[in-house]
Write an enzyme that holds these catalytic residues in place. Structure first.
Site: not given
Ligand SMILES: CC(C)(COP(=O)(O)OP(=O)(O)OC[C@H]1O[C@@H](n2cnc3c(N)ncnc32)[C@H](O)[C@@H]1OP(=O)(O)O)[C@@H](O)C(=O)NCCC(=O)NCCS
Length: 158
Positions: A117, A129
């Site tokens: 979710e 995702y």
């Molecule tokens: C969601 C989260 C885990 C992503 O982690 P991250 O290490 O920054 O992500 P990555 O750098 O590995 O990026 C992976 C993908 O996420 C998405 N993404 C990451 N940053 C993004 C941004 N600023 N805008 C849009 N998409 C983004 C893209 O699809 C990206 O794919 P790409 O590498 O081909 O561009 C991080 O933002 C986080 O911890 N957020 C707070 C907690 C949260 O919301 N968790 C999910 C709860 S369901």
């Protein structure tokens, strides 16, 4: 070394491993920085010590825990409970590494689907995702009691 001193992941050593109880303080810190209604420290201890259905991984950068992802095994399905990367290290591909590790676990252990979710407002997580083949198949209205936000229910089949 503090996390703030790490400027780039290019020359740092990234590792993925199963979470243990010694990781709980670091994981809890990331959790509180990442979510409006964070899980308690006790909840994470329970996950790694008692909950036989829980599978948690951490990602480390030069041996420091910078992110984690957890799942519950429910018959042949995996339910993702939480995924977070510490704010200073986001946007560097670390959650990609965690997702790939979750998929490896799913395939190795012959799970048939994965679900989660996510807040419908969390565009970054939804993008992550979707990139990994999850599809939004339903909405639970007002699922998040802290803000009354809706949850998007996403599924991926293997
Ligand atoms: C969601 C989260 C885990 C992503 O982690 P991250 O290490 O920054 O992500 P990555 O750098 O590995 O990026 C992976 C993908 O996420 C998405 N993404 C990451 N940053 C993004 C941004 N600023 N805008 C849009 N998409 C983004 C893209 O699809 C990206 O794919 P790409 O590498 O081909 O561009 C991080 O933002 C986080 O911890 N957020 C707070 C907690 C949260 O919301 N968790 C999910 C709860 S369901």
């Amino acid at each position: 070394m503090s996390l703030n001193n790490i400027k780039s992941v290019d020359t740092n050593v990234i590792e993925l491993r199963r979470m243990t109880v010694t990781d709980v303080d670091s994981v809890f810190e990331i959790e509180t920085l990442s979510f409006k209604s964070p899980w308690t420290k006790e909840a994470f201890v329970n996950e790694v010590v008692k909950n036989q259905l829980a599978v948690y991984f951490v990602v480390t950068l030069d041996a420091l825990v910078v992110g984690y992802a957890g799942m519950w095994t429910v018959v042949d399905e995996l339910h993702i409970t939480n995924v977070a990367i510490t704010p200073d290290q986001r946007g560097k591909g670390l959650s990609n590494r965690l997702m790939e590790r979750l998929f490896e676990f799913a395939i190795e252990n012959k799970f048939t689907s994965m679900t989660l979710e996510v807040r419908t407002t969390n565009a970054v997580a939804i993008s992550l995702y979707e990139k990994y083949g999850f599809k939004g198949l339903g909405v639970r209205k007002g699922y998040y009691q802290d803000t009354n936000e809706d949850a998007l229910i996403m599924w991926k089949e293997f």
